[in-house]
Scaffold this motif. Sequence first.
Motif, short mmCIF file in Angstrom:
data_model
loop_
_atom_site.label_atom_id
_atom_site.label_comp_id
_atom_site.label_asym_id
_atom_site.label_seq_id
_atom_site.Cartn_x
_atom_site.Cartn_y
_atom_site.Cartn_z
N ASP A 90 0.83 -1.21 0.00
CA ASP A 90 0.00 0.00 0.00
C ASP A 90 0.86 1.26 0.00
N ALA A 91 1.96 1.23 0.74
CA ALA A 91 2.82 2.41 0.86
C ALA A 91 3.58 2.69 -0.42
N PHE A 92 4.15 1.65 -1.02
CA PHE A 92 5.04 1.86 -2.17
C PHE A 92 4.42 1.44 -3.50
N GLY A 93 3.42 0.57 -3.46
CA GLY A 93 2.63 0.18 -4.62
C GLY A 93 3.32 0.16 -5.95
N ALA A 94 2.93 1.08 -6.83
CA ALA A 94 3.44 1.13 -8.20
C ALA A 94 4.84 1.72 -8.29
N HIS A 95 5.40 2.14 -7.15
CA HIS A 95 6.73 2.77 -7.15
C HIS A 95 7.65 2.05 -6.17
N PRO A 96 7.88 0.74 -6.33
CA PRO A 96 8.68 0.01 -5.35
C PRO A 96 10.15 0.45 -5.37
N PRO A 97 10.71 0.70 -4.20
CA PRO A 97 12.11 1.07 -4.11
C PRO A 97 13.01 -0.16 -4.04
N ALA A 98 14.31 0.07 -4.21
CA ALA A 98 15.28 -0.99 -3.91
C ALA A 98 15.19 -1.22 -2.39
#
Length: 135
Positions: A90-98
């Motif tokens: 929910d927090a990072f969704g479509a923008h997952p970080p390393a």
Amino acid sequence: MIRRIRSGSAFEDRFSYCRAVVAGGTVYVAGSCAHSDDMPTDIVGQCASALRVVDAALRDAGTDLQHVVRVVYYLTDIRELEHCAPLLRDAFGAHPPAASIIEAKLIDPADRIEIEVTAVLPSQAPLSAARDSRA
């Protein structure tokens, strides 16, 4: 220019650090645990609270969770990360970080998770559409 952001945590003065530092278009958010005034005992509650602390620091810096490029999760029991997966999606969704996951002892024995992030300011983000590159 370097801008330091304080959250008012007693740990900041005690251990001489800031919640976040903005430098060169990058935002570095210190490891953040559940807020002590809102201290859940379960891992999911602590993860949600820590994400709120991180989100507030990012917003104070002029960015948000979608601009996070790196996250490090510190857990007292690495097996508990699976319980946090829905919150992290929910927090990072479509923008997952390393990401990195580390099992560690935390300063306060009541803490079960600490989250540290690095983000970019929106003005520093690439203008082209994000691409998923797989080798």
